[in-house]
Design an enzyme around this catalytic site. Structure first.
Site, PDB file in Angstrom:
ATOM      1  N   GLY A 491       0.832  -1.188   0.000  1.00 22.27           N
ATOM      2  CA  GLY A 491       0.000   0.000   0.000  1.00 22.27           C
ATOM      3  C   GLY A 491       0.864   1.233   0.000  1.00 22.27           C
ATOM      4  O   GLY A 491       2.088   1.168  -0.199  1.00 22.27           O
ATOM      5  N   PHE A 493       1.828   3.058   2.415  1.00 21.39           N
ATOM      6  CA  PHE A 493       2.748   3.225   3.535  1.00 21.39           C
ATOM      7  C   PHE A 493       3.636   2.016   3.788  1.00 21.39           C
ATOM      8  O   PHE A 493       4.413   2.016   4.739  1.00 21.39           O
ATOM      9  CB  PHE A 493       1.962   3.531   4.814  1.00 21.39           C
ATOM     10  CG  PHE A 493       1.291   4.874   4.789  1.00 21.39           C
ATOM     11  CD1 PHE A 493       1.997   6.020   4.466  1.00 21.39           C
ATOM     12  CD2 PHE A 493      -0.069   4.987   5.059  1.00 21.39           C
ATOM     13  CE1 PHE A 493       1.365   7.258   4.437  1.00 21.39           C
ATOM     14  CE2 PHE A 493      -0.697   6.222   5.036  1.00 21.39           C
ATOM     15  CZ  PHE A 493       0.026   7.364   4.713  1.00 21.39           C
ATOM     16  N   LYS A 510       2.570  -6.516   8.577  1.00 23.84           N
ATOM     17  CA  LYS A 510       2.527  -5.266   7.828  1.00 23.84           C
ATOM     18  C   LYS A 510       3.714  -4.413   8.228  1.00 23.84           C
ATOM     19  O   LYS A 510       3.804  -3.936   9.365  1.00 23.84           O
ATOM     20  CB  LYS A 510       1.217  -4.521   8.115  1.00 23.84           C
ATOM     21  CG  LYS A 510       1.052  -3.239   7.323  1.00 23.84           C
ATOM     22  CD  LYS A 510      -0.309  -2.613   7.594  1.00 23.84           C
ATOM     23  CE  LYS A 510      -0.501  -1.331   6.789  1.00 23.84           C
ATOM     24  NZ  LYS A 510      -1.824  -0.722   7.026  1.00 23.84           N
ATOM     25  N   ASP A 606     -11.130   5.221   4.439  1.00 25.25           N
ATOM     26  CA  ASP A 606     -10.530   4.669   3.219  1.00 25.25           C
ATOM     27  C   ASP A 606     -11.173   3.327   2.866  1.00 25.25           C
ATOM     28  O   ASP A 606     -10.496   2.336   2.619  1.00 25.25           O
ATOM     29  CB  ASP A 606      -9.019   4.505   3.386  1.00 25.25           C
ATOM     30  CG  ASP A 606      -8.297   4.337   2.039  1.00 25.25           C
ATOM     31  OD1 ASP A 606      -8.908   4.655   0.996  1.00 25.25           O
ATOM     32  OD2 ASP A 606      -7.142   3.880   2.040  1.00 25.25           O
TER      33      ASP A 606
END
Length: 777
Positions: A491, A493, A510, A606
């Site tokens: 993504g 970030f 992540k 989002d």
């Protein structure tokens, strides 16, 4: 028992026969037409056999007949239209139910003026119900349920009911399971007080409940479930003092429960599930001391009065899927006859009261998807009759009491997604449970069968998974040094890797790219949101790793990827319509919790298909909270400079930076359209200013089926689709209309997530009903 075929010889040998009683035998084949040669026959009793074929018209040329009893056979034909104009002056009872008869109910039925019982249920009679029924002044029972009868196509109201009001001895009236498509007329209030039972379930009854219905003061049962009734419950219902059954579930009823309902002191069963009734349940509900079953699930009730817990005769209570806040008081221990209690999917908090152990008859207890805290009371182990216990998705802590091992009848247990710790019991019914009963409790330990880490030997040490942080080197080992072979996606970030922890647990790691501006802030925000929320439709955080130059979250692994990938899939494994509806209901449930289920509203900001992740059971989980906003308590909006994804962000978000829950609703509407059409804003067709929403509007409402994704029907044969499409078009038009409403330009025109969740469940229910009429191929 007599078996075989009724013979003409038997008939001809009994010319003076008055009563022929051959019911409940094994007679088969056709009824001989010679039966019509018995001039003295009063009662031909042939019910509950295996008789088949059509009836010869000569059979009922007998003016002597008083009772026609042919129920529960396999007979067919247009029997009522062939009954010689109903010139049967002595006919009192006509029992033709549970056969294969078809055709219309002729107006001439009124010629049989002595009729007291008309039982035509479970056949295929069709056409309008005649208006002439009012001439049957002796009629006591009229049952035509489970046929294909309709209303007069020129009328918007069910005017045949007006005719029936002239039947002053009518006690039972059932028109359930017919496609009536009409409103209850105000004249319904003219039924005499002899009417005790009125059934019109699943009959496509429309419009408001007429105020005049309160005039039928003799009613015992009023069953109007699964229709299209709207408006509020009339206060005149308070006049139905003899009412024992009130079933209004699965309609579109709005407003509050009127206080007048509390005067129905004879009421034993109340079911208002799946409506839009809101506000507090009235305090006076405690007046209904004779109630045995009360079900108010899937509405928008906000509180349960303490008087509810004084209804000692109740054995069934369901208040699930509402917006109920508060706590469970000790008075709940008064419900000593209760067998089922469902309070799931609300916003109840505080601790679970130990006095639940008073409920010795309890078999089903569901408190899942709330905000209960504290420990699981040891005393629950004293509820020996318990068969199902669901406490999942709360904030419960402490150990799982070993006293639960005493629950020998326990067949279903769900304690998942809490903060439970310590050893999971292994004896009694626990020997039959799997990891699904305990997953999502970070500090639980147990045997290898449950894939939990082994319990420590001392009480002072804790398993590694209980630590707030996992080391950098552990994550490197879990992901094979962040090997690209383990890369799941990326993504703005950072990137997400599949990892296998030292105990074998598969996780999603992540990793944030701290060189990207805002990545560190995004990490902090996700930690803040995910550590404070807990819901089955939100991605669960397992742990985190944070040091000077490295940030990572360890999250629940989702083996079926994102909704976005499934919508891009062109192969065999497509999502059918019901699975897509399930996913959107899951997303709505997660968002409803974010907006209303936490102490401060959380706005995702989002929402899009790539941020909806699917677990091994294809249950949807909302993920990616990197730009989420927690609103201050009692504050409905804030402002931000951080934007979500173009095509999904609400107009007020992009233009003014205004963040509110209604922004998520807009994104949800766009995603609902995308899920049904499999088109997204990135498609080439939308370049040049055209948006997905504008494209959908251009087809709404008469060409909706042209924009639907053809793979919605995966698993259904072409013939089935063609047969079902006409009846499904209205369903899909309603869903598309709802998606457009959710994505309205003005925030105040959009519904809230609570209403969305209720309505979407209803829409799915309607789809299931329509599809169930057509066999899968």
């Amino acid at each position: 028992m007599v078996a075989g075929t009724p013979t003409p010889t038997l008939v001809s040998a009994n010319g003076l026969l008055e009563e022929l009683d051959l019911e409940t035998n094994n007679l088969r084949d056709e009824i001989p037409p010679e039966l019509g040669q018995l001039p003295s026959l009063i009662i031909p009793g042939l019910e509950v056999n295996n008789l088949s074929g059509r009836l010869a018209p000569t059979i009922f040329n007998l003016s002597s007949i008083e009772i026609i009893s042919l129920a529960v056979n396999n007979l067919s034909g247009y029997v009522l239209e062939e009954l010689n104009g109903f010139r049967l002056p002595k006919l009192r009872e006509m029992c033709l139910n549970t056969n294969g008869f078809s055709g219309r109910i002729p107006d001439s039925i009124s010629n049989a003026s002595m009729l007291t019982l008309v039982e035509l249920s479970e056949n295929s009679f069709n056409g309008p119900v005649p208006m002439t029924l009012g001439s049957l002044r002796h009629l006591g029972i009229f049952n035509v349920q489970m046929n294909e009868l309709t209303n007069n196509p020129t009328q918007t109201e069910l005017h045949f009911l007006t005719g029936l009001t002239q039947c002053r001895r009518l006690r039972v009236l059932s028109i359930s399971h017919n496609p009536m498509q009409g409103a209850l007329p105000g004249s319904i209030g003219k039924f005499s007080n002899s009417l005790e039972k009125f059934y019109a379930a699943e009959s496509q009854v429309q419009g408001n409940l007429p105020y005049q219905i309160g005039n039928i003061s003799g009613l015992l049962d009023l069953v109007l479930q699964k229709n299209d009734l709207s408006g509020a419950i009339p206060s005149s219902f308070g006049n139905l003092h003899k009412l024992q059954w009130l079933y209004l579930l699965d309609n579109k009823i709005v407003g509050n429960i009127p206080h007048e309902v509390c005067s129905l002191t004879s009421l034993g069963n109340l079911d208002l599930d799946l409506n839009k009734i809101y506000g507090p349940i009235p305090l006076c509900i405690g007046n209904l001391t004779g109630i045995t079953s009360i079900s108010l699930s899937s509405n928008a009730f906000t509180s349960i009065p303490q008087t509810m817990w004084s209804l000692r005769e109740a054995w069934f209570m369901n208040f699930s899927d509402n917006a109920v806040t508060g706590y469970l008081p000790s008075e709940i221990g008064n419900l000593v006859n209760l067998e089922t209690l469902d309070l799931s999917k609300n916003q109840l908090s505080a601790s679970i009261p130990g006095i639940l152990s008073n409920l010795k008859m309890l078999q089903q207890l569901n408190l899942s998807d709330n905000a209960f805290q504290g420990i699981i009371p040891t005393s629950i182990g004293d509820v020996a009759s318990l068969e199902s216990l669901d406490l999942s998705s709360n904030n419960l802590s402490g150990i799982i009491p070993k006293s639960l091992e005493k629950l020998h009848y326990l067949k279903h247990l769900n304690l998942s997604f809490n903060m439970l710790s310590g050893s999971v019991p292994i004896n009694g019914a626990f020997a039959n449970f799997t990891i699904k009963s305990f997953m999502g409790n970070l500090d639980s330990c147990g045997n290898s069968k449950l894939r939990l880490p082994p319990c420590p030997y001392t009480t002072t040490s804790r398993p590694r998974k209980a630590l707030m942080h996992i080391s950098y080197y552990e994550l490197l080992g879990a992901t094979n040094n962040l090997n690209e072979a383990n890369l799941l996606g990326g993504g703005s970030f950072g990137s997400v890797y599949k990892g296998t922890m030292s105990d074998g647990e598969i996780v999603a790691v992540k990793v944030f790219n701290l060189e990207v501006e805002g990545a560190a802030t995004s990490f902090d925000r996700e930690c803040l949101v995910l550590r404070n929320v807990r819901h089955r439709n939100l991605v669960k955080i397992i742990s985190s790793c944070s040091n000077l130059d490295f940030r990572a979250l360890v999250l629940q692994y989702m083996p079926n990827g994102s909704l976005g990938k499934w919508l891009c899939n062109q192969g065999q494994n497509c999502l059918d319509i019901l699975k897509r509806m399930d996913i959107m209901i899951d997303v709505a449930s997660g968002l409803e919790y974010l907006h209303n289920g936490y102490s401060e509203p959380i706005v995702h900001c989002d929402l899009k298909p790539s941020n909806i992740l699917l677990d091994e059971d294809m249950v949807a989980h909302v993920g990616e909270f990197g730009i989420a906003k927690i609103l201050a308590k009692y504050k409905s909006m804030t402002q931000t400079a951080t934007l979500g994804t173009m095509g999904y962000i609400a107009p007020e978000f992009g233009l003014q930076g205004r963040v509110s829950p209604k922004g998520d609703v807009y994104s949800y509407g766009i995603m609902l359209m995308e899920t049904l059409t499999r088109k997204n804003q990135g498609d080439e067709m939308f370049f040049g200013g055209l948006s997905l929403r504008q494209w959908v509007i251009s087809f709404y409402s008469d060409r909706v089926t042209e924009i639907l994704d053809t793979s919605l029907w995966s698993g259904y044969g072409e013939a089935t689709i063609n047969a079902a499409m006409d009846s499904l078009t209205h369903c899909f038009s309603s869903i598309i209309e709802f998606a457009l409403q959710c994505s309205s330009d003005l925030p105040e025109e959009r519904p809230n997530m609570t209403d969305i969740l209720v309505k979407l469940k209803k829409m799915k229910h309607n789809l299931v009903q329509h599809l169930s009429r057509f066999n899968r191929q």
